[in-house]
Design a protein around this motif. Structure first.
Motif, mmCIF file in Angstrom:
data_model
loop_
_atom_site.group_PDB
_atom_site.id
_atom_site.type_symbol
_atom_site.label_atom_id
_atom_site.label_comp_id
_atom_site.label_asym_id
_atom_site.label_seq_id
_atom_site.Cartn_x
_atom_site.Cartn_y
_atom_site.Cartn_z
ATOM 1 N N SER A 6 0.752 -0.982 0.085
ATOM 2 C CA SER A 6 0.044 0.186 -0.046
ATOM 3 C C SER A 6 0.844 1.564 0.055
ATOM 4 O O SER A 6 0.198 2.334 -0.312
ATOM 5 C CB SER A 6 -0.927 -0.031 1.186
ATOM 6 N N LYS A 45 -3.672 5.301 -7.687
ATOM 7 C CA LYS A 45 -4.428 5.425 -6.479
ATOM 8 C C LYS A 45 -5.654 6.283 -6.557
ATOM 9 O O LYS A 45 -5.771 7.522 -7.526
ATOM 10 C CB LYS A 45 -3.692 6.069 -5.132
ATOM 11 N N ASP A 50 -7.781 5.185 -1.782
ATOM 12 C CA ASP A 50 -8.507 3.688 -1.536
ATOM 13 C C ASP A 50 -9.599 3.467 -2.530
ATOM 14 O O ASP A 50 -10.288 4.682 -2.620
ATOM 15 C CB ASP A 50 -9.037 3.367 -0.023
ATOM 16 N N LYS A 65 -6.770 -0.415 0.736
ATOM 17 C CA LYS A 65 -5.361 -0.482 1.238
ATOM 18 C C LYS A 65 -5.387 -1.189 2.197
ATOM 19 O O LYS A 65 -4.208 -1.792 2.624
ATOM 20 C CB LYS A 65 -5.403 1.091 1.901
ATOM 21 N N ALA A 68 -3.863 -4.427 0.866
ATOM 22 C CA ALA A 68 -2.498 -4.364 0.504
ATOM 23 C C ALA A 68 -1.541 -4.131 1.602
ATOM 24 O O ALA A 68 -0.497 -4.344 1.398
ATOM 25 C CB ALA A 68 -2.314 -3.032 -0.593
ATOM 26 N N ASP A 69 -2.086 -3.732 2.879
ATOM 27 C CA ASP A 69 -1.101 -3.838 3.812
ATOM 28 C C ASP A 69 -0.619 -5.000 4.492
ATOM 29 O O ASP A 69 0.285 -4.881 5.061
ATOM 30 C CB ASP A 69 -2.070 -3.298 5.112
#
Length: 77
Positions: A6, A45, A50, A65, A68-69
């Motif tokens: 992210s 993005k 997000d 997000k 993706a973290d």
């Protein structure tokens, strides 16, 4: 340098080094082709950050997000 997926800026590439967590989210990421040693490029993005669009194995993928973290990448110059 290792970053969360992210955190990649648009146009930046990374190689997946680790996927953390458990449960259906991790299985979903693996099923979408996000596996160790896979190259991923951040494409763009959304205005609020997000979701984030990535290019993986020749196709485009949008992830939240929070999803993706869970993926860590080694940044490629």
């Amino acid at each position: 340098m290792i970053k969360k997926l992210s955190e990649l800026a648009p146009g930046e590439k990374g190689i997946v080094v680790n996927i953390v967590g458990k449960g259906p989210l991790i299985r979903r990421l693996l099923d979408m082709g996000i596996t160790r040693d896979t190259e991923i490029k951040a494409v763009r993005k959304a205005p609020m950050g997000d979701p984030i669009e990535f290019e993986v194995k020749g196709y485009y993928l949008s992830l939240r997000k929070s999803e993706a973290d869970h993926v860590f990448v080694e940044v490629v110059k």
